[in-house]
Design an enzyme around this catalytic site. Structure first.
Site, PDB file in Angstrom:
ATOM      1  N   GLU A 213       0.848  -1.209   0.051  1.00 47.34           N
ATOM      2  CA  GLU A 213       0.310   0.049  -0.047  1.00 47.34           C
ATOM      3  C   GLU A 213       1.012   1.365   0.041  1.00 47.34           C
ATOM      4  OE1 GLU A 213      -3.769   0.139   0.460  1.00 47.34           O
ATOM      5  OE2 GLU A 213      -3.612  -1.868   0.009  1.00 47.34           O
ATOM      6  N   CYS A 251      -1.718   8.717   2.807  1.00 51.45           N
ATOM      7  CA  CYS A 251      -1.285   8.328   1.349  1.00 51.45           C
ATOM      8  C   CYS A 251      -2.661   8.702   0.219  1.00 51.45           C
ATOM      9  CB  CYS A 251      -1.594   7.056   1.217  1.00 51.45           C
ATOM     10  SG  CYS A 251      -2.597   6.039   2.326  1.00 51.45           S
TER      11      CYS A 251
END
Lengths: 491, 487
Positions: A213, A251
């Site tokens: 990720e 993110c």
């Protein structure tokens, strides 16, 4: 710090325990998940304290982005676990060479989860929930850049979970390297693209599958919205998603905005007004903005603004306090595209606005850059929505909001290209830590003589018909009414 | 300018880079996205097989001495099935999947959209060179990608046939075949791909994954391993023997990733099993199997030498109970059975990939699970022949492998509703049927939110009332929300 042989012994013990089969039992998994839920409920104060210490996160933000999400994940896993663990029947054609076929999920074994510092609790425990639900033994290495949270996890996890199968190992890059040398059945990593490559390379040694990720620059395409109420809602959502979520250190934070030139001055004014409303006249006093995690990152962000052309493009904010690691919400208008601000992932409370002639130009703009983790588009124009989906590529696409996709556990959460490999959340977490094993069963009774040599043409015809599911053809061959086929025939 | 002969241009780094650039441009122009394009390619592939079956069979005979029936059924028919299935289901596969949304994001709607990954690389193996090259291509086409296929150089006739046929029947602006060996493969692996699917062995699998790591390219690795067969007593021995033989020698003469590698059975049952195998082997291949046309040969002298070495190992000489005959000139080894080979012999420590079948004996059939699990690696497939319900259940629960089959061997790869792939050393990822489409797609999450229904509680300044409300919203219960609202 432990020695390598200590580590190997520990992991050997965990693997032995796993092989005994305890973690496969539904009752064990449920007990662990309930234990985790108890930890979150009983230690709520400590958790808020740790997040405040590491990131100066407000408890509401901490609850909304980490604690609440985890409780939701746990409830879902507990509720659906039996369903997730059950095997699925696979469809068979009538001329089944098989009597039954199914797909059965099984755990991978001993897995490693490496998490990031920005949502230190959520990004450690959400994958952990999936790994445990799938029946694995787990080693968790929380980020050393959020030390209070790492220590909290190391202290508490052994009290709430089965320490023979779930361990927390603290440390920095050196410990990370040691861990990567070991054999894992899966590695789940949340962090930067640069480290993601290192992890995948290390994983090749044992052919370990990975879920990465990672990050990138998540663009937000802001179309002109006619309704002023919509404009207000849009701006609120943008500001919260940028500045109200770990001060942009996420993110899936909005990295930069794309808007039409003609709209830009209205937009800037609206943003300035709403920023004041949300964070007050003196944002440093408001407890609603997280701080920058450490000095390194602070200096990195400062350097982005040191570029004179970038500095000149600031239209709001820019104040920094190095001692308190605080940067106020900063908005920039059309900084140079070659600046580091526009080529590196910002990961901080700086919001550049890039203006375009037409909003449709945003598609080419986005496509000429690496694929982001999330693409945000604020528009009511259905054609533009459709074009955004089909003409760009990103981990996910969100219309008229930002960050919130994190809370939808029926949607896979993950990147593509440099923003990542694999996905999780909800059942996808269970899947990512499982091996889906095919199981086919046959009876001794149905034996087709034409499967076996020596070969002759009638056997070829029968096999050909069988594989084409041409049952009538099979009958014809058996009756001797069909003696050859199109193409090759055995003489 | 004089030159003695026209040198074929070497496929190097630069050639690789240009190739990918060209395909990427064609992909970006949208050529591969439409339903019609994908259907045309799949139909083209079917026509290719119908028009050229004899040439395909000849190429496979040249490369492997593969019996025509094996080629016709295991390579061509299986591939045709894949195409037919994809044509039938493509519309449905391409449709977005709705996802439920909850109160937490109300009002909203969500779906997952399948989109092609982009430009993908498929590297195939030599043992089923036609099927293992084009079956993944079917999935990549169905998902709308541009494709480079690199067939194995160890099956050269099939490799050059693929260049010709793919060039003729499929859209060369988006689908290309690159022939070659190590240098060409390295040049390809240096490029940035959106996915790599590799079929082969673990050593090269690691090289592929390491190359992919540079660009964060996701990979599917279809590798191998030692596929064990557990044989219980009290079964239909004749049918069992026939099915083991088919999975082993009837599948490219043991040179298949899912071939039974070795047998585990009880000491007591062994004589019966060996007799049954011997009997059926003679029925299938005659008294002189080296002369049977129904057995593939060993692919090349390297592998012949490798297999000979396994037989010449001191530890196993004297363990041969059937077969053992070799014909070096014609690269043939007869179906060979070995009994009670030591666990530390060469033959028990590498994937055999040939017509040698060792039998390991145990005291109780339940001990077989230990034998398999103590090997430390998970095989691509594991097989059990038994009528004992409890044993069958124990097998399914205890043995971890890519796939399991009870009372047969190898057949699961023909079932499109089962994912085909390994775990651990036997590989990562899966394909076949819809799994092929999925493996070459990106499942993009799409969330639609309305501007209405904006909850101020999401935004700062934060208050304790907001925290109560938020807890209630994330909890998703209406009662909780009302309670929190009322304070």
């Amino acid at each position: 710090m432990e020695t390598i042989s200590d580590l190997e012994k520990q992991l050997g013990g965990m693997r032995e325990f796993y092989l005994k089969g305890k973690t496969k039992e539904a009752s064990w998994r449920i007990a662990q998940l309930k234990g985790l839920r108890n930890f979150l409920r009983e230690k709520e104060e400590d958790i808020f304290e740790a997040l405040k210490k590491d990131l100066r996160k407000h408890p509401v933000e901490a609850y909304r982005d980490e604690l609440g999400i985890l409780i939701k994940s746990l409830n879902l896993a507990l509720n659906d676990l039996k369903k997730w663990m059950s095997s699925k029947t696979a469809k068979l054609p009538i001329i089944a060479l098989l009597s039954s076929a199914e797909i059965i999920p099984e755990p991978l074994g001993l897995v490693l989860i490496i998490s990031s510092w920005n949502f230190p609790l959520g990004l450690s425990l959400d994958p952990l929930i999936g790994a445990i639900a799938a029946g694995n033994a787990v080693v968790l290495k929380p980020s050393e850049l959020a030390p209070a949270c790492a220590a909290l996890l190391a202290a508490n996890i052994p009290n709430y979970l089965d320490s023979k199968a779930v361990k927390v190992i603290q440390g920095g890059p050196a410990v990370g390297e040691q861990l990567l040398q070991q054999k894992w059945d899966k590695i789940f990593f949340t962090g930067s693209t640069r480290v993601g490559r290192i992890i995948m390379l290390a994983a090749t040694k044992h052919l370990t599958p990975v879920t990465l990720e990672l990050g990138g620059k998540c663009p937000l395409v802001l179309d002109s919205l006619s309704w002023s109420l919509d404009k207000e809602v849009a701006v609120n959502r943008i500001l919260f998603a940028k500045f109200g979520c770990c001060a942009g250190q996420a993110c899936i934070a909005i990295d930069y905005l794309l808007a039409e030139k003609q709209f830009s001055s209205t937009l800037v004014n609206l943003l300035k007004a709403m920023v004041k409303k949300m964070f007050g006249e003196n944002p440093k006093e408001s407890c609603s903005i997280s701080r920058i995690v450490n000095k390194d990152n602070f200096l990195r962000l400062k350097k982005l603004l040191d570029d004179p052309l970038v500095k000149a493009s600031i239209v709001h904010g820019g104040q920094m306090d190095e001692d308190n690691l605080f940067i106020e919400p900063t908005i920039l208008l059309d900084p140079p595209l070659e600046s580091e601000l526009m080529t590196e992932e910002i990961f901080g409370p700086l919001l550049p606005i890039i203006t375009l002639e037409k909003i449709e130009d945003s598609i080419d703009f986005i496509n000429s850059r690496p694929k982001p983790l999330a693409l945000y588009a604020f528009t009511k124009n259905k054609t533009l929505q459709r074009r955004m989906i089909t003409e760009t590529s990103s981990g996910s696409v969100i219309f008229n909001d930002a960050i919130i996709q994190f809370a939808v556990d029926t949607l896979p959460f993950g990147g593509i290209g440099e923003s990542g490999i694999g996905k999780y959340h909800g059942k996808f977490s269970f899947d990512t830590f499982s091996h889906y094993k095919s199981v086919a069963r046959r009876s001794f009774l149905t034996d087709f003589w034409f499967r076996f040599p020596p070969w002759n043409n009638s056997k070829l015809l029968l096999l050909d018909s069988a594989y084409n599911y041409d049952y009538f053809g099979v009958v014809l061959v058996i009756l001797g009414l069909k003696r050859s086929r199109k193409g090759f025939n055995i003489n | 300018m004089e030159s003695e002969e026209m040198k074929k241009p070497v496929f190097d780094q630069e050639a690789g880079s240009l190739l990918v650039k060209e395909l990427r441009a064609n992909f970006a122009a949208g050529k591969t996205r439409s339903y019609d394009w994908r259907v045309a390619q799949l139909k083209g592939m079917i026509k290719m097989m119908e028009d050229h079956e004899p040439e395909i069979l000849t190429a496979l005979r040249d490369d492997l001495s593969k019996p025509e029936l094996e080629s016709s059924i295991y390579e061509i028919a299986l591939l045709k099935n894949s195409c037919v299935l994809a044509l039938k289901e493509l519309k449905q596969w391409m449709m977005p999947e709705k996802a439920k949304t909850s109160l937490t994001t109300f009002p909203s709607s969500a779906e997952t959209v399948s989109e092609p990954l982009g430009v993908v690389l498929i590297i195939s193996a030599w043992n089923f060179p036609f099927l293992l090259s084009l079956d993944p291509v079917v999935g990549a086409i169905a998902a709308g990608n541009a494709i480079v296929l690199k067939p194995s150089e160890i099956a050269p006739a099939t490799s050059s046939l693929l260049v010709r046929l793919v060039g003729q029947y499929l859209d060369s602006s988006c689908i290309r075949v690159v022939e070659g060996a190590v240098p060409e493969t390295s040049a390809l692996l240096d490029q940035k791909w959106d996915k790599i699917l590799y079929t082969g062995n673990g050593r090269i699998g690691r090289i592929v994954m390491a190359a992919a790591a540079k660009h964060l390219t996701p990979v599917v690795l279809e590798l191998g391993g030692k596929c064990p067969v557990i044989v219980d007593s009290g079964i239909n021995l004749r049918v069992t023997a026939r099915r083991i033989i088919m999975g082993k020698w009837g599948c490219n003469n043991g040179q298949a990733c899912i071939s039974p590698d070795y047998i585990i059975t009880t000491k007591d049952y062994t004589p019966k099993l060996v007799d049954a195998l011997k009997h059926e082997l003679e029925q299938f291949y005659g008294k002189n199997p080296l002369e049977s046309k129904d057995l593939s040969r060993i692919v090349n002298s390297n592998h012949f030498a490798r297999l000979s070495k396994l037989l010449d190992d001191d530890k196993v000489s004297g363990k041969i109970v059937h077969g053992g005959a070799r014909d070096k000139t014609n690269l043939k080894i007869a179906p060979t059975i070995l009994l009670d080979v030591p666990r530390d012999s060469l033959i028990m420590n590498e994937e055999i990939f040939g017509p040698l079948l060792p039998i390991i004996t145990v005291d109780k059939v339940e001990d077989s699970f230990n034998v398999i699990n103590s090997s430390g690696t998970k095989p691509l497939a594991a097989y059990l022949f038994s009528n004992n319900k409890k044993l069958k259940e124990q097998f399914v629960v205890t043995v971890s492998a890519g796939g399991l089959v009870v009372n047969d061997t190898a057949v699961h790869l023909a079932v499109h509703s089962l994912p085909f792939g390994g775990v651990g050393e036997s590989g990562m990822g899966a394909y076949h049927g819809k799994f092929s489409f999925d493996t070459f797609s990106h499942k993009k999450a799409v969330l639609y939110r309305s501007f209405a229904g904006d909850a101020p509680l999401r935004y700062p300044p934060y208050t304790s009332k907001k925290i109560r409300l938020m807890k209630a919203f994330l909890g998703g219960s209406i009662v909780g929300i009302i309670r929190a609202l009322l304070g």
